[in-house]
Design a protein around this motif. Sequence first.
Motif: not given
Lengths: 310, 98
Positions: A175-176, A185, A179-182, A199, A192, A188-189
């Motif tokens: 991906x570029x 994501x 990228x701030x949105x990626x 778990x 988790x 936290x992901x």
Amino acid sequence: MTPLVLLDLVLGAVVLGLVAATLWSGSRARMTMLFIGFGGVVALVWMRLGAPDVALAEAAVGAALTGALILRAQGSVPAPLPERSRPWIIRGLVAGLSVAVFGALAWALISLDWKARPGLERVVEARLPESGVTNPVTAVLLNFRAYDTLLEMAVLLIATAAVWCLGRSSETPQLPPDDPLNLALLRPLVPLLCIVAGYLLWLGAFAPGGAFQAGAVLSGALLLLLVAGLPRAPGQMDTLRLRATIAAALLVFLGVAAATAMSEATLLQYPPHRAKDLILVIEAALTLSVAYTFLVLFQGGRPPPREVRA
Amino acid sequence: MNWAEILATSLFAAGCFFFVGGAAGLLRFPDVLTRLHALTKADNLGLGLIALGAATLADNAWGGLKVLLIWLVVMLTSATCGYLLADQAHTSDLEKPK
């Protein structure tokens, strides 16, 4: 007709429909997407058959990771040959083999006496207290038939070695970067997903879950980091640590096998009071190895060796 | 049928309605961006309602919280995936109606 029977009929029809759509779709991208959807529906079918362990594995490995592998492979395989140029002998052979396997399985299912099941269920139940875990699936995979799982890990290691022998990994599609949105994501992901993997690993002792599902989830986190183009994402370089992680499961398994063979006189027969610890240690190593094996398979070749820093 | 089951069933039905709406949007809308809009919006809402319904049926609070956590993670990922796909479509000129 009860609603559940209706649900089963719809699920069966959807599976067959997805298979037909996958085979006749004509475009590789569409085939891949349909195959991933097919994996998801098959996972639901396994749930309806009362096999949540298999359903989890199908969803995590069959649909998600295999889908990722196929998507990745598309870039490195040359454009498809024109329809007519594929030799009919190979197509006939493939069709014949598929029909033969299907026929054999159907015949086996029809001729099976469903009332007189082979009595392994009861044997497993009777010996479950000695196994160290209360989930019968984990008991079979990691204790009663542990050598099956040991050999599976050997197969995975050989497969990885074979892929590495094929050549250098091509550039991973990314991906570029930045990228701030990626990145928002991933922050936290990824932690988790690591927690979920731990778990699932812990859950395997008494409920559906276990090392393979946990490893699949963990490799999902690793793949996200790799595809995001982060410079320090794991698995980008052929380091000793990477190799050790991939081989860890087999090494730990062999170590346990050797230790039990010497102390208990039987290969992989755990002493009952140590069984739980041994299973947990093996499963932890399995989780790491499975995760990194998928990461390396995704790259489709041997990553470049560590760069010598000036 | 007790009250929890009636509540859960109506939540499931409402969730399914939004899924059908999302699927219809995916099939009927003209270009990538509007289809993504239909998918991400409707699926988040539909899954949220179904997760709420499942949470009301859960045996204990932890089970219900786990279901809601799944919804939260799916919202995070689907919002980001929607953005990434839209970004890709935008830069590679796919957004025009065919």
